[in-house]
Structure formats: structure tokens, C-alpha cells
Design a protein around this motif. Structure first.
Motif, PDB file in Angstrom:
ATOM      1  N   ARG A 158       4.976  -3.572 -28.427  1.00 27.49           N
ATOM      2  CA  ARG A 158       5.437  -4.818 -27.807  1.00 27.49           C
ATOM      3  C   ARG A 158       6.691  -4.664 -26.965  1.00 27.49           C
ATOM      4  O   ARG A 158       6.912  -5.465 -26.047  1.00 27.49           O
ATOM      5  N   SER A 161       6.337 -20.867 -23.512  1.00 28.05           N
ATOM      6  CA  SER A 161       5.738 -19.605 -23.085  1.00 28.05           C
ATOM      7  C   SER A 161       4.293 -19.513 -23.564  1.00 28.05           C
ATOM      8  O   SER A 161       3.909 -20.123 -24.554  1.00 28.05           O
ATOM      9  N   SER A 162       3.515 -18.768 -22.820  1.00 28.74           N
ATOM     10  CA  SER A 162       2.123 -18.529 -23.189  1.00 28.74           C
ATOM     11  C   SER A 162       1.943 -17.069 -23.602  1.00 28.74           C
ATOM     12  O   SER A 162       2.799 -16.227 -23.336  1.00 28.74           O
ATOM     13  N   LYS A 163       0.822 -16.766 -24.239  1.00 28.65           N
ATOM     14  CA  LYS A 163       0.627 -15.437 -24.812  1.00 28.65           C
ATOM     15  C   LYS A 163       0.450 -14.348 -23.765  1.00 28.65           C
ATOM     16  O   LYS A 163       0.695 -13.185 -24.050  1.00 28.65           O
ATOM     17  N   ASP A 164      -0.007 -14.724 -22.551  1.00 24.04           N
ATOM     18  CA  ASP A 164      -0.316 -13.702 -21.554  1.00 24.04           C
ATOM     19  C   ASP A 164       0.803 -13.500 -20.543  1.00 24.04           C
ATOM     20  O   ASP A 164       0.605 -12.839 -19.528  1.00 24.04           O
ATOM     21  N   THR A 165       1.972 -14.059 -20.783  1.00 23.79           N
ATOM     22  CA  THR A 165       3.090 -13.880 -19.859  1.00 23.79           C
ATOM     23  C   THR A 165       4.160 -13.030 -20.533  1.00 23.79           C
ATOM     24  O   THR A 165       4.706 -13.423 -21.568  1.00 23.79           O
ATOM     25  N   PRO A 166       4.489 -11.870 -20.004  1.00 17.81           N
ATOM     26  CA  PRO A 166       5.518 -11.026 -20.613  1.00 17.81           C
ATOM     27  C   PRO A 166       6.904 -11.648 -20.466  1.00 17.81           C
ATOM     28  O   PRO A 166       7.134 -12.536 -19.657  1.00 17.81           O
ATOM     29  N   THR A 174       7.783 -15.184 -30.823  1.00 18.55           N
ATOM     30  CA  THR A 174       6.793 -15.003 -29.767  1.00 18.55           C
ATOM     31  C   THR A 174       5.867 -13.839 -30.119  1.00 18.55           C
ATOM     32  O   THR A 174       6.142 -13.062 -31.034  1.00 18.55           O
ATOM     33  N   SER A 175       4.812 -13.729 -29.325  1.00 22.17           N
ATOM     34  CA  SER A 175       3.831 -12.665 -29.581  1.00 22.17           C
ATOM     35  C   SER A 175       3.561 -11.808 -28.353  1.00 22.17           C
ATOM     36  O   SER A 175       2.795 -10.850 -28.439  1.00 22.17           O
ATOM     37  N   GLN A 176       4.159 -12.117 -27.222  1.00 22.78           N
ATOM     38  CA  GLN A 176       3.892 -11.346 -26.021  1.00 22.78           C
ATOM     39  C   GLN A 176       4.822 -10.137 -25.908  1.00 22.78           C
ATOM     40  O   GLN A 176       5.758  -9.982 -26.682  1.00 22.78           O
ATOM     41  N   LYS A 177       4.555  -9.299 -24.915  1.00 22.06           N
ATOM     42  CA  LYS A 177       5.349  -8.093 -24.702  1.00 22.06           C
ATOM     43  C   LYS A 177       6.735  -8.460 -24.181  1.00 22.06           C
ATOM     44  O   LYS A 177       6.905  -9.422 -23.429  1.00 22.06           O
TER      45      LYS A 177
END
Length: 490
Positions: free
Chosen positions: A172, A121-126, A145-148
Motif C-alpha cells: 500500500r 475519498s474513494s477506493k480507486d483514488t490514490p 482508508t484502504s487505497q494506496k
């Protein structure tokens, strides 16, 4: 005194005794006989036959408030048992053959799933989590993870725990009281009244991206409903539902029978290799990641009954103690393989010809375009390069007829096609290539294929309006449509 055995004539004798007061019928206590006694002062008994004892009706017992012994034997630690206390009591006794909703109850399994999601996963993908339950997987996703994270849960009993998680991570986590596994039903309601329920449900949670870009979101959760996967295929064909926002990457825990049917090869037999298998492999990339224990998810499942005449029992019993963690994503080149305007034609072409796998290719196509078989037989086909099995070392854990994800080409023409070739002999790539040939013939636009497709779509929509059950609207596992298909395989 006269002794006679019990027989159907006793009713006749009873009626006769009522007319003659000197005859009485007595029942022997020791012997199973009827005694006729002549007496001048005989008195008729009130009941000549013994009363029938009615069996007590089976009453449904209430679900116990505490977990059963088999659950306590599996969840042994104090933390695990505290987790069971967060589940509604109905999930302790309820055992279903094919539960549509699966809820994770083991923190170790949740940690493994979260690590797999975080690795790609990437940071800009919820992240959209399906059926979070009491929030075990949600806590692990927050850790790695750090995304929403957007939660979709429809069971009211889980609201208290999930709202607590939301209050602790307001920046988040969000919660929507809706069942995302039943997205096909919401989309169906929108189709009936031209509503925008799906759009209201997903707006603000799914960013819009071009189809050729990276995935716009990750969908995570456990799904036991085959209708969800049928909705995936239909969403791509009709460019509707959540796939209008872009390509979603999915990390799903699914029952083995569903994944086996979606990814099986033509060697699996006519009960498994159906039109949904072909369309799914054409449109989607898939990867088997690992097996997870079935008992880590509630509700537990009944053991499969290996009935003699149940042809799917062998498939249903494969890895009955496990679930499959898989990754699924729409192919980036899906609309290059088939243009959006021809998606419905491809869907109808595959479904119509795979009604019976014993349908022969040339006779079936010549009903729409006469004498087209000569073109298929006489065509010169250059050999295609060897298909690679894909880089998935764990695929050896699956049955032989489950094939790894392979490249799809619209020029993968079958070389040895003849009058006896059946549609069940074609791979998904060969089926797509055959449709592209059929689509590019000059007689295609005037052929009865298009009018038949339009009439079938209208008829299907009319039947959907009258549908009231889940199987009528979007059933996944289908019964063979032709009896000769069964006999041909035998």
C-alpha cells in the motif's frame, strides 16, 4: 603643572610633546583631565590613549539536541515526546516567519485530518502525502482508508521511520525522496531544458482521467509555500505539470494569510485582492473545513511584529495561533468557462489589468480597441440571479472579506459599468465575463493586445532563465506596483 580638559586638541599636544622632552602628558586617575607637567627628566609614556575594547562578535549557537522548554510544555505526554525524538534537532530551535515545510507532530490533529480525507475519498483514488515527516499522518491514513499511499519526503533524517512504515505495508505504501511542495521548481527546470522530471516523478502514482470525471487522486499534507498555489494556477493555465493527469482533490493545511489572500473578496483592499485571487477563484473550488492548532506543527513560527508601517501585519496576525484545513479542487467546468486556447490570454488580461486596482476599465480597454467603451456602457444586461454564498457553515469563523466558494459564469456582466469603474471593483466572475466580451469583439485579433501578450511572455521566460532566487521565479505575495494605488485607497 597645567590641567586641561579632554578635547580633540590632545593629539596635537601629543605630537608637540614628542618634540619637547621636557613636557610629559599624564592622565589623572580621579579627575577626567589631562595634566601637563614640566620636568627636566621627563619620559614620554608608551601609550597616550586607552586601548579600545572590542565587542565580542555574536556567534551562532548550535542547535540543542533536546527540545526546548516551550516545546516540552506543549507536548506533555510520553508518546508525544517520543515523537519529538524522531524529528531532527534543527527543528527544535529553528523559528521562521513563513516556513515552507510544516511537519505534523500531534497525533490527535493527524486523526482529525485523516477522518476528513476518508469521508470524501474513494477506493480507486490514490493518496499523495506531502511532507509526511515521521509518519504520524501516514499511520492514521492507513487506519481509516484502504487505497494506496505515496509519500514524498526530501529530508533525509525522516527516512528511517518512513522506510519502516513502507516495509510493514509494501502493498500500500511507497516512498519517493522528493519535495512535492517544490514541484514548481521541477516544472521550471523542465521548461528550461525540455526535460521530463515531473513525468518521471508522478508516473505510476497518478492515474490519467478525463477532466470532467471524478478526481484522480487526493493530495494531503501541510504547505506553507505560496509558490505551490501559484504553480496550481499556472499548471491549469498552461495545461502542464500534475494537472495534465486530471483533476486532483487536495486536503491541505495552510497558513491563514495564504488562504485569506486566495479567497478574499474585492472588499479586502488592494494589498490582498490581486490577480492571483481572481484567477484562483475562477479556476478552483475551495472549502474551509476547520482550524487546527499551529503548535501541532514543527517548526514553530515567530510572533508577527506589528510594525507601524507594515500594512500586511494585520492580515498576518489573523488567527496566528491556528492553521486552516481546507479542501481545494479544480473546477470541473474550468475549460468550459475559458477554452484552453484562450487560457494564456485570460491570465495575461487579468494580471495586466490588476497591476493597479485603480486602473479604470474603459480607458484601459480603449488602448487596445478604440471606442469600445460605448459598447460596455450602452449594453443591455439582464440581471443575474442572486449569488448563493455556498453551503459552508464554518465560514463564519473567517474574516468578513473572505468569501465562500461561489459559482462562476462567463455571462455575469456588470450592470452599472461607466467611465469611472475600476478593475478592483469587479468580482472574479465579472472579470471573466469582461474578458469574454473583449475576446469576442471583431477587432480582437488585430488589436495590439495579442502582440503585447506574446512579447511579455517572451520577456518573462527570458527573465526566468536569469532568475536564481525563489522570489524571482515564483514569488506569491506581491508588493503594490503603483504608488497611486496606495494613495487612492487612503
Amino acid at each position: 603643572m597645567i590641567a586641561i580638559p579632554r578635547n580633540p586638541c590632545i593629539k596635537f599636544l601629543s605630537r608637540y610633546c614628542k618634540r619637547n622632552s621636557r613636557i610629559t602628558i599624564l592622565q589623572g586617575e580621579k579627575w577626567n583631565v589631562q595634566l601637563l607637567r614640566l620636568s627636566s627628566t621627563a619620559v614620554l609614556p608608551e601609550k597616550l590613549e586607552p586601548e579600545r575594547v572590542r565587542r565580542k562578535r555574536k556567534t551562532k549557537t548550535k542547535d540543542s539536541e533536546s527540545p526546548q522548554e516551550d516545546l516540552l510544555a506543549y507536548f506533555t505526554s510520553e508518546k508525544q515526546r517520543n515523537t519529538l525524538g524522531s524529528f531532527p534537532r534543527t527543528y527544535f530551535n529553528k523559528k521562521l516567519n513563513t516556513p515552507n515545510h510544516l511537519y505534523i507532530a500531534d497525533e490527535t490533529v493527524a486523526r482529525n485530518i485523516a477522518d476528513c480525507v476518508a469521508a470524501s475519498s474513494s477506493k480507486d483514488t490514490p493518496i499523495l502525502e506531502i511532507n509526511p515527516g515521521c509518519g504520524i499522518l501516514t499511520q492514521q491514513l492507513l487506519r481509516v482508508t484502504s487505497q494506496k499511499i505515496h509519500l514524498f519526503e526530501s529530508v533525509e533524517e525522516f527516512s528511517k521511520n518512513l522506510e519502516k512504515i513502507v516495509s510493514e505495508h509494501l502493498d500500500r505504501v511507497s516512498l519517493k525522496k522528493e519535495d512535492l511542495t517544490a514541484l514548481w521548481r521541477i516544472a521550471y527546470q523542465d521548461k528550461l531544458d525540455n526535460g521530463d522530471r515531473v513525468q518521471k516523478l508522478l508516473d505510476g502514482k497518478l492515474p490519467k482521467r478525463d477532466w470532467t470525471e471524478e478526481p484522480n487522486a487526493r493530495i494531503v499534507g501541510a504547505i506553507g509555500s505560496g509558490n505551490f498555489f501559484k504553480h496550481l494556477v499556472n499548471s491549469l493555465v498552461y495545461q502542464s505539470s500534475f494537472l495534465t493527469y486530471g483533476r486532483c482533490e487536495m486536503f491541505l493545511v495552510v497558513p491563514p494569510p495564504i488562504y485569506i489572500q486566495l479567497t478574499c473578496s474585492k472588499d479586502a483592499g488592494y494589498l490582498l485582492y490581486r490577480y492571483m485571487s481572481v484567477l484562483f477563484q475562477i479556476f478552483f473550488e475551495y472549502e474551509f473545513i476547520q482550524k487546527v492548532p499551529r503548535k501541532a506543527f514543527l517548526p514553530w513560527q515567530h510572533d508577527y511584529n506589528h510594525a507601524k508601517h507594515n500594512k500586511l501585519s494585520k492580515v498576518n496576525s489573523i488567527d496566528a495561533d491556528s492553521l486552516y484545513l481546507v479542501r481545494i479542487a479544480p473546477r470541473r467546468e474550468a475549460y468550459d468557462l475559458c477554452s484552453p486556447d484562450d487560457m494564456q490570454a485570460l491570465w495575461f488580461f487579468v494580471k495586466q489589468n490588476m497591476i493597479s486596482r485603480t486602473n479604470r476599465v474603459i480607458p484601459s480597454l480603449e488602448k487596445w480597441i478604440p471606442y469600445c467603451g460605448l459598447r460596455l456602457i450602452s449594453q443591455k444586461v439582464s440581471p443575474m440571479p442572486m449569488r448563493q454564498d455556498g453551503e459552508n457553515p464554518r465560514n463564519g469563523e473567517l474574516p468578513e472579506f473572505v468569501q465562500p466558494c461561489r459559482p462562476i459564469s462567463k455571462s455575469d456582466h456588470r450592470q452599472d459599468i461607466n467611465i469611472f469603474t475600476q478593475f478592483g471593483d469587479l468580482t472574479p466572475s465579472e472579470m471573466l465575463s469582461l474578458f469574454q466580451q473583449f475576446r469576442n469583439w471583431p477587432e480582437y485579433k488585430q488589436s495590439p493586445f495579442l502582440s503585447l501578450m506574446e512579447n511579455s511572455l517572451i520577456k518573462m521566460f527570458a527573465q526566468d532563465q536569469d532568475a536564481t532566487t525563489e522570489d524571482q521565479v515564483g514569488g506569491f505575495v506581491e508588493k503594490p506596483a503603483a504608488a497611486e494605488d496606495d494613495e487612492a485607497e487612503r
